[in-house]
Design a protein around this motif. Structure first.
Motif, PDB file in Angstrom:
ATOM      1  N   LEU A 295      82.757 -79.372  17.958  1.00 25.26           N
ATOM      2  CA  LEU A 295      82.766 -80.358  19.034  1.00 25.26           C
ATOM      3  C   LEU A 295      83.384 -79.788  20.298  1.00 25.26           C
ATOM      4  CD1 LEU A 295      83.831 -83.544  17.028  1.00 25.26           C
ATOM      5  CD2 LEU A 295      81.557 -82.985  17.894  1.00 25.26           C
ATOM      6  N   GLY A 296      84.476 -79.017  20.156  1.00 25.60           N
ATOM      7  CA  GLY A 296      85.086 -78.392  21.326  1.00 25.60           C
ATOM      8  C   GLY A 296      84.139 -77.427  22.016  1.00 25.60           C
ATOM      9  N   LEU A 297      83.378 -76.665  21.224  1.00 24.65           N
ATOM     10  CA  LEU A 297      82.413 -75.729  21.813  1.00 24.65           C
ATOM     11  C   LEU A 297      81.267 -76.470  22.496  1.00 24.65           C
ATOM     12  CD1 LEU A 297      82.322 -73.055  18.972  1.00 24.65           C
ATOM     13  CD2 LEU A 297      83.260 -72.771  21.267  1.00 24.65           C
ATOM     14  N   ILE A 298      80.882 -77.632  21.964  1.00 21.93           N
ATOM     15  CA  ILE A 298      79.847 -78.432  22.626  1.00 21.93           C
ATOM     16  C   ILE A 298      80.327 -78.891  23.998  1.00 21.93           C
ATOM     17  CG2 ILE A 298      78.694 -80.686  22.549  1.00 21.93           C
ATOM     18  CD1 ILE A 298      78.275 -80.275  19.582  1.00 21.93           C
ATOM     19  N   LEU A 299      81.603 -79.296  24.075  1.00 17.71           N
ATOM     20  CA  LEU A 299      82.143 -79.726  25.369  1.00 17.71           C
ATOM     21  C   LEU A 299      82.201 -78.574  26.359  1.00 17.71           C
ATOM     22  CD1 LEU A 299      85.041 -82.106  24.279  1.00 17.71           C
ATOM     23  CD2 LEU A 299      82.634 -82.624  24.683  1.00 17.71           C
ATOM     24  N   LEU A 300      82.259 -77.336  25.849  1.00 16.84           N
ATOM     25  CA  LEU A 300      82.260 -76.167  26.723  1.00 16.84           C
ATOM     26  C   LEU A 300      80.857 -75.687  27.052  1.00 16.84           C
ATOM     27  CD1 LEU A 300      85.166 -73.882  25.434  1.00 16.84           C
ATOM     28  CD2 LEU A 300      84.860 -74.719  27.763  1.00 16.84           C
ATOM     29  N   PHE A 301      80.014 -75.530  25.994  1.00 23.45           N
ATOM     30  CA  PHE A 301      78.727 -74.853  26.160  1.00 23.45           C
ATOM     31  C   PHE A 301      77.522 -75.753  25.928  1.00 23.45           C
ATOM     32  CE2 PHE A 301      81.702 -71.542  24.561  1.00 23.45           C
ATOM     33  CZ  PHE A 301      81.743 -70.773  25.715  1.00 23.45           C
ATOM     34  N   GLY A 302      77.744 -77.024  25.574  1.00 22.72           N
ATOM     35  CA  GLY A 302      76.619 -77.920  25.332  1.00 22.72           C
ATOM     36  C   GLY A 302      75.848 -78.232  26.601  1.00 22.72           C
ATOM     37  N   PHE A 310      78.718 -75.760  35.502  1.00 28.53           N
ATOM     38  CA  PHE A 310      79.077 -74.759  36.501  1.00 28.53           C
ATOM     39  C   PHE A 310      77.855 -73.928  36.901  1.00 28.53           C
ATOM     40  CE2 PHE A 310      80.287 -70.348  37.390  1.00 28.53           C
ATOM     41  CZ  PHE A 310      81.057 -70.534  38.536  1.00 28.53           C
ATOM     42  N   LEU A 311      77.045 -73.512  35.906  1.00 31.00           N
ATOM     43  CA  LEU A 311      75.855 -72.711  36.216  1.00 31.00           C
ATOM     44  C   LEU A 311      74.879 -73.500  37.086  1.00 31.00           C
ATOM     45  CD1 LEU A 311      75.204 -71.004  32.746  1.00 31.00           C
ATOM     46  CD2 LEU A 311      76.151 -69.957  34.812  1.00 31.00           C
ATOM     47  N   GLU A 312      74.760 -74.791  36.810  1.00 27.05           N
ATOM     48  CA  GLU A 312      73.860 -75.600  37.630  1.00 27.05           C
ATOM     49  C   GLU A 312      74.419 -75.760  39.042  1.00 27.05           C
ATOM     50  OE1 GLU A 312      71.410 -79.818  37.244  1.00 27.05           O
ATOM     51  OE2 GLU A 312      73.411 -79.645  36.340  1.00 27.05           O
ATOM     52  N   TYR A 313      75.737 -75.954  39.147  1.00 27.10           N
ATOM     53  CA  TYR A 313      76.350 -76.147  40.457  1.00 27.10           C
ATOM     54  C   TYR A 313      76.346 -74.864  41.278  1.00 27.10           C
ATOM     55  CZ  TYR A 313      80.104 -76.747  43.891  1.00 27.10           C
ATOM     56  OH  TYR A 313      80.831 -76.777  45.042  1.00 27.10           O
ATOM     57  N   PHE A 315      74.608 -71.770  40.599  1.00 22.13           N
ATOM     58  CA  PHE A 315      73.397 -70.942  40.676  1.00 22.13           C
ATOM     59  C   PHE A 315      72.103 -71.741  40.556  1.00 22.13           C
ATOM     60  CE2 PHE A 315      76.812 -68.418  38.709  1.00 22.13           C
ATOM     61  CZ  PHE A 315      76.959 -67.429  39.670  1.00 22.13           C
ATOM     62  N   GLY A 316      72.218 -73.050  40.415  1.00 19.91           N
ATOM     63  CA  GLY A 316      71.024 -73.876  40.324  1.00 19.91           C
ATOM     64  C   GLY A 316      70.276 -73.734  39.013  1.00 19.91           C
ATOM     65  N   ILE A 317      70.911 -73.214  37.985  1.00 23.88           N
ATOM     66  CA  ILE A 317      70.266 -73.051  36.672  1.00 23.88           C
ATOM     67  C   ILE A 317      70.327 -74.379  35.939  1.00 23.88           C
ATOM     68  CG2 ILE A 317      70.346 -71.837  34.463  1.00 23.88           C
ATOM     69  CD1 ILE A 317      71.696 -69.520  35.881  1.00 23.88           C
ATOM     70  N   PRO A 318      69.191 -74.968  35.569  1.00 29.79           N
ATOM     71  CA  PRO A 318      69.221 -76.281  34.903  1.00 29.79           C
ATOM     72  C   PRO A 318      69.835 -76.167  33.506  1.00 29.79           C
ATOM     73  CG  PRO A 318      66.999 -75.380  34.895  1.00 29.79           C
ATOM     74  CD  PRO A 318      67.817 -74.477  35.759  1.00 29.79           C
ATOM     75  N   PRO A 319      70.564 -77.192  33.065  1.00 26.43           N
ATOM     76  CA  PRO A 319      71.181 -77.160  31.730  1.00 26.43           C
ATOM     77  C   PRO A 319      70.135 -77.080  30.628  1.00 26.43           C
ATOM     78  CG  PRO A 319      72.113 -78.926  33.076  1.00 26.43           C
ATOM     79  CD  PRO A 319      70.905 -78.420  33.808  1.00 26.43           C
ATOM     80  N   THR A 320      70.407 -76.297  29.607  1.00 21.16           N
ATOM     81  CA  THR A 320      69.524 -76.156  28.446  1.00 21.16           C
ATOM     82  C   THR A 320      70.358 -76.264  27.168  1.00 21.16           C
ATOM     83  OG1 THR A 320      69.772 -73.745  28.362  1.00 21.16           O
ATOM     84  CG2 THR A 320      67.995 -74.621  29.738  1.00 21.16           C
ATOM     85  N   ARG A 321      69.673 -76.177  26.037  1.00 20.15           N
ATOM     86  CA  ARG A 321      70.335 -76.245  24.734  1.00 20.15           C
ATOM     87  C   ARG A 321      70.459 -74.852  24.118  1.00 20.15           C
ATOM     88  NH1 ARG A 321      70.626 -81.203  22.391  1.00 20.15           N
ATOM     89  NH2 ARG A 321      70.454 -80.293  20.314  1.00 20.15           N
ATOM     90  N   TRP A 322      70.707 -73.839  24.965  1.00 27.48           N
ATOM     91  CA  TRP A 322      70.752 -72.463  24.489  1.00 27.48           C
ATOM     92  C   TRP A 322      71.841 -72.225  23.436  1.00 27.48           C
ATOM     93  CZ3 TRP A 322      75.325 -69.768  25.048  1.00 27.48           C
ATOM     94  CH2 TRP A 322      76.250 -70.293  25.937  1.00 27.48           C
ATOM     95  N   PHE A 323      72.892 -73.039  23.485  1.00 31.65           N
ATOM     96  CA  PHE A 323      74.021 -72.811  22.587  1.00 31.65           C
ATOM     97  C   PHE A 323      73.717 -73.235  21.147  1.00 31.65           C
ATOM     98  CE2 PHE A 323      77.991 -74.514  20.689  1.00 31.65           C
ATOM     99  CZ  PHE A 323      78.695 -73.327  20.593  1.00 31.65           C
ATOM    100  N   TYR A 324      72.818 -74.190  20.968  1.00 36.79           N
ATOM    101  CA  TYR A 324      72.553 -74.732  19.637  1.00 36.79           C
ATOM    102  C   TYR A 324      71.656 -73.771  18.854  1.00 36.79           C
ATOM    103  CZ  TYR A 324      74.412 -79.015  21.608  1.00 36.79           C
ATOM    104  OH  TYR A 324      75.228 -79.935  22.209  1.00 36.79           O
ATOM    105  N   GLY A 325      72.077 -73.437  17.650  1.00 33.42           N
ATOM    106  CA  GLY A 325      71.343 -72.487  16.816  1.00 33.42           C
ATOM    107  C   GLY A 325      72.311 -71.577  16.090  1.00 33.42           C
TER     108      GLY A 325
END
Length: 749
Positions: A295-302, A310-313, A315-325
């Motif tokens: 859960l802590g990692l989801i709050l960081l990388f979810g 931060f990446l969206e703010y 560099f304009g990179i839209p949020p993805t679910r890259w962390f899940y897996g």
């Protein structure tokens, strides 16, 4: 002559009677217990009640009737055999102690025990339990449900009486207590570890109502979903769940072992100022539910985590679910299990004798050469144990794959969905359990094979006042560059995990609030007093009650088995020890499945009750108590036991008054681990919970499944505070052992 002999005979007769009564008193006590089992308690299990509450209705109905009524009035004549066994044992109790008495005791206890067990397994809720019995003997009109408290008492009494018979025959050096302890502990291990595991694994060889078939087993194991290698083609397809599990287990074991070793070296050989922070980090995964890190990692990388925002703010990179897996599961497991590897390795690093390193440097070896040729090879047992623990913990982990696994499937989650999903395929669950067990036992065997023929003794009776060698400069820099950032990252993850319970909605609204705590733990005052209005109170009280019941029982049984292994010798001791430690080598998911398959039909019908959860807690956590007790016994000189025996104390008196007071550290370790793991475990009991017996971990998983992370993390915070207070309370209640050493002399002025 006759007149003078009469007073002597008069004096001798009471002495003989007194001695005879004292020798046979344990037999009479257990005979009374067996008779009470037949008369005072319901013979069959009460699935809708406590069972003990129906003790006053044992003559009222067939459902609550005692064993005598079941045999005499309700058409179950096979129960007379148990009473016959008690009667034979009762006749033996009137005989003088000796081999002849032992033979009669063994006959009575063994006859009654085997008869009741055979009838229990052969006759179930639908008549004969086996088709060949129906074909041979015809339909059976009388049925019987699972055994209850009355049957349990009668069986226990018959078993103990049979054990007394073995002792009277000369086994176990004639010690009644040791004989009864070995047979009772061995029976518990056979019933609640060996039997369910074998039954669960055996289900893989059968189709529903079909015959035994190796082809069925092979077909289930060799499925494409289990061992498929389509992922190697690069077409984006997933690998089989068996390969996923093996890959994840090896990755986690490697990373946790390396990081744990670096942290142990830093704590013991680099700088003492890191010792206290490392102790805090080592305690965190023990007192937190297994998916808190996820859960802590989801709050960081979810998707709504800090990094994606931060990446969206920036560099304009839209949020993805890259962390899940697989990456997210591996990272979460590495965070969760590295402190366990650290605790293992820290003790091993402390045990390296400084004199060996000083000898190498005396022979002009450089610090780096000494570290590589002396220190590092002596760490092999710890490295192997840390790797084994990391591998098994990874494979048994259920919480993190559920929370951050996404589409990445592993065996533990597949077993869960095979049991609780719409398919309800026990055969598939059993076949997956075979794969999981095979992986665990293979790594266990490799570890034993690599270390079995080597000697790593570094602590002997000789004094060693040398100073441990500091880490070589190059090694110290590597250790610091990896361990320090990892410590900081671990603290950040845990802080995020706990902070998530105090904000409105993570990623959207960071307003500080206590609403999540109110939802879970609100208390109101109603018309009839206090109302526990929070949604988490039911699971909280249930978890606390079951953990408080199971922890003392687990610690007592574990210390008792350790005493039998360390201080007694008997045939079959190797199999006894293997059974006691089997629950460690078997992943919790497999044990949970085995309890479902073994205890949902007579003679032991426990599914859906709180008792089966308590038993699962006990035998899942038992190996820790056995290990802690065995290690403690190795520090105690046998002369203490021998001195007690020479003063005519029995084995039970020696254990109670001499040994146990010196085992307080091991007792604290067993109690703390058993209590904490009972509260935080999920993989073993996920199949056993019901609406009436919901546990804290299953409540949290339900909230996570609904996306309600705030309430889940608020609950985790409460559990952490509860377990911290419980650990302090256990240590205060048990206290420290008193070794009778004089205090250090005051410093001279």
């Amino acid at each position: 002559m006759s007149v003078s002999a009469s007073p002597l005979a008069a004096h001798a007769s009471p002495s003989f009677a007194t001695r005879h009564g004292a020798v046979n008193r344990p037999l009479w006590i257990w005979l009374v217990i067996g008779v009470l089992g037949y008369l005072a308690l319901p013979w069959y299990a009460q699935q809708d009640a406590n069972g003990l509450l129906a003790a006053g209705q044992v003559f009222a109905s067939e459902q609550t009737g005692n064993g005598l009524m079941q045999a005499a009035a309700f058409g179950r004549p096979w129960l007379w055999l148990g009473l016959l066994g008690l009667a034979v044992a009762g006749a033996a109790s009137l005989m003088p102690a000796g081999r002849r008495q032992g033979a009669v005791l063994l006959l009575g206890g063994g006859l009654g025990l085997l008869a009741l067990l055979a009838s229990g397994f052969a006759i179930g809720a639908r008549g004969w339990a086996f088709e060949w019995l129906t074909q041979s003997l015809g339909e059976l009109g009388t049925r019987q449900p699972g055994m209850g408290w009355g049957a349990f008492l009668a069986l226990a009494a018959l078993l103990v009486l049979a054990a007394f018979g073995l002792a009277r025959r000369g086994y176990f050096k004639g010690d009644l207590f040791v004989s009864a302890a070995v047979l009772c502990c061995g029976s518990l291990l056979a019933l609640f570890i060996v039997f369910p595991v074998l039954k669960a694994l055996g289900a893989a060889f059968f189709l529903e109502d079909g015959p035994f078939s190796l082809a069925v087993m092979w077909e289930r194991i060799a499925q494409e979903r289990n061992f498929g290698l389509a992922c190697l083609s690069g077409a984006g397809q997933r690998c089989g769940v068996a390969w996923n599990t093996l890959f994840l287990g090896l990755m986690t074991a490697t990373s946790t072992t390396l990081l744990g070793t670096f942290m142990a070296l830093m704590a013991e050989r680099a700088s003492r100022r890191y010792a206290r922070p490392l102790n805090v980090i080592a305690l965190l995964p023990i007192i937190t539910p297994p998916f808190v890190v996820g859960l802590g990692l989801i709050l960081l990388f979810g998707r709504a985590g800090v990094v994606n925002q931060f990446l969206e703010y920036a560099f304009g990179i839209p949020p993805t679910r890259w962390f899940y897996g697989w990456f997210g599961v591996w990272l979460a497991q590495t965070f969760a299990f590295t402190p366990i590897a650290f605790m293992i390795m820290r003790g091993v690093v402390q045990g390296v004798a400084p004199s060996l390193e000083e000898a190498a440097q005396t022979l002009r070896a450089s610090p780096f050469q000494t570290f590589m040729t002396i220190t590092l090879p002596l760490l092999k047992p710890g490295l192997a144990n840390a790797f084994l623990v990391g591998f098994i913990e990874s494979m048994a982990d259920f919480g993190n794959p559920i929370v951050v696994g996404g589409q990445f499937s592993v065996l533990s989650t597949e077993i869960f969905f095979a049991i609780v999903g719409a398919q309800y395929d026990q055969g598939r669950a059993a076949s997956l359990a075979w794969i999981l067990t095979f992986f665990a036992l293979t790594v266990f065997a490799i570890q034993r094979g690599l270390l079995g023929q080597q000697n790593f003794t570094t602590v002997s009776g000789k004094g060693d006042s040398g100073i441990a060698m500091p880490l070589p400069t190059g090694v110290r820099r590597v250790v610091h560059s990896i361990a320090l950032p990892w410590m900081a990252f671990t603290l950040i993850v845990y802080l995020f995990a706990l902070a998530g319970g105090f904000v409105q909605t993570w990623g959207r609204d960071y307003t500080i609030t206590l609403n999540h705590f109110r939802t879970a733990f609100s208390v109101e005052w109603g018309q009839f007093g206090v109302v526990w209005a929070g949604t988490a109170w039911n699971s909280f009280f249930t978890t606390l009650k079951l953990a408080a019941i199971s922890a003392p029982m687990t610690a007592t049984l574990g210390i008792g088995i350790a005493w039998l292994l360390a201080r007694t010798e008997f045939r079959g001791q190797g199999a006894f020890e293997f059974s006691a430690l089997l629950a460690f080598a078997i992943p919790g998911t497999v044990l949970g499945v085995s309890y479902i398959l073994a205890f949902n039909v007579p003679p032991f019908e426990l599914t859906g009750t709180a008792l089966i959860i308590v038993l699962c807690f006990m035998f899942r956590n038992l190996p820790v108590g056995v290990r802690a007790g065995t290690a403690a016994f190795k520090q105690l000189d046998r002369s203490l036991d021998e001195a007690s025996v020479m003063l005519r104390a029995g084995s039970m008196q020696t254990l109670r008054h001499v040994v146990l007071p010196l085992l307080k550290p091991a007792l604290v370790a067993a109690l703390v681990y058993s209590f904490v793991r009972a509260i935080t475990t999920v993989s073993a009991v996920i199949f056993l919970v019901t609406a009436e017996n919901e546990l804290a971990t299953t409540y949290i998983i339900g909230r996570v499944g609904n996306g309600d992370y705030g309430v889940a993390l608020a609950y985790c915070t409460v559990l952490i505070l509860l377990m911290s207070a419980s650990i302090a309370l256990i240590q205060w209640l048990v206290g420290d052992r008193k070794l009778g050493r004089r205090p250090a002399a005051p410093a001279a002025h």
